[in-house]
Scaffold this active site. Structure first.
Site, short mmCIF file in Angstrom:
data_model
loop_
_atom_site.label_atom_id
_atom_site.label_comp_id
_atom_site.label_asym_id
_atom_site.label_seq_id
_atom_site.Cartn_x
_atom_site.Cartn_y
_atom_site.Cartn_z
N LYS A 47 0.84 -1.21 0.00
CA LYS A 47 0.00 0.00 0.00
C LYS A 47 0.87 1.25 0.00
CE LYS A 47 -3.48 2.77 0.13
NZ LYS A 47 -4.50 2.81 1.18
N LYS A 64 -0.87 11.48 6.26
CA LYS A 64 -0.49 10.39 7.16
C LYS A 64 0.19 9.27 6.40
CE LYS A 64 -3.29 7.22 7.83
NZ LYS A 64 -3.64 5.87 7.31
#
Length: 294
Positions: A175, A243
């Site tokens: 990811k 983030k």
């Protein structure tokens, strides 16, 4: 007990989590639900999901637990400690963290789960709000093959491109590679639209030409039109992309990799957030280009 007879506990009903849980409901799964703000789960509860007052209660009464929360700190909160999932999940149950989080955290969850005879997978996703709604997410999985195979029918309800990438943490690493790719691509999408406008072209017509060629990407096809229309509603929040990029940059440094494109994108998104767009969709990056090119 067949897979469809197992009770699913779902924690986190944000922009993507809510649609994912709804797709599981529509497929006939029984859903236990918990989120910090109960009102965010009202739609699911109204359609049959059972509200649980605590993570402890949800974990104790679920056979499969899926988490889709915001930050690594949230993952730590829901999994660890006296009130966490790992303390109260049933032996031989399955826990799946679909949050984009730290690979090291996924590895630690797996280690502690294994010691309690609990099957753990890290399974972050890509595809945004549209992919979550349509059940077409890309799902990147880390963990043991037996657990992956057992839950594959469930994953097929949520996504289409479902790949076991390796052991615990491999899903999160994959990811992060995804987010690194998007980071630089978003800059290119913004610059292309700004260039088309400055050159006196119709940017929508330009997109019609370039989305099907070598420049094509998910961001160009799905977020380019939103940029042109001034639609900055979040399919994926700026604050969450910051983030993700921060985690990716830290992970890259840990393995000795320089990522200048990622660094530039993170810097620009932080500047965008400073203009009040923390809760906008990632396509709001074009606002920064518009400011800089007045």
């Amino acid at each position: 007990m067949t897979l469809t007879e197992k009770k699913i506990g779902f924690i986190g009903t944000g922009v993507m989590g809510k649609s994912m849980a709804l797709n599981l409901q529509r497929a006939g799964y029984f859903i236990n639900i918990y989120t910090r703000t109960k009102e965010k789960a009202d739609d699911l509860i109204n359609q049959g999901a059972v509200w649980k007052e605590s993570i402890k209660d949800l974990a104790a009464e679920s056979d499969i637990i899926i988490t889709m929360v915001g930050y690594p700190s949230d993952v730590e909160e829901v999994y660890f400690g006296e009130s966490g999932i790992l303390e109260h999940a049933k032996a031989r149950s399955y826990i799946i963290d679909m949050t984009t989080s730290k690979p090291s955290l996924a590895t630690e969850i797996f280690k502690q789960a294994k010691a309690k005879n609990i099957h753990a997978l890290d399974a972050p996703v890509s595809g945004g709000d549209i992919g979550a709604q349509k059940g077409t997410l890309a799902i990147m999985i880390g963990g043991e093959e037996d657990a992956y195979e057992a839950l594959l029918p469930l994953f097929k309800i949520l996504g289409e491109n479902i790949i076991l990438q390796g052991p615990a943490g491999a899903g999160q690493h994959t990811k992060l590679a995804n987010q690194i790719t998007i980071a630089s691509n978003m800059i290119g999408v913004c610059e292309a639209i700004m260039y088309a406008k400055r050159a006196g072209l119709d940017p929508i017509r330009v997109l019609e030409s370039i989305t099907t060629g070598a420049a094509g990407s998910w961001s160009l096809t799905n977020l380019g039109p939103r940029m042109i229309q001034g639609d900055f509603e979040p399919g994926f929040y700026v604050k969450h992309f910051i983030k993700d990029m921060t985690i990716a940059l830290e992970s890259a440094k840990e393995i000795g990799l320089d990522t200048p494109g990622l660094s530039l994108s993170l810097e620009m998104y932080k500047e965008l957030a400073g203009h009040g767009d923390n809760d906008s969709g990632t396509q709001a990056l074009i606002k920064l280009f518009e400011i800089q090119n007045l």
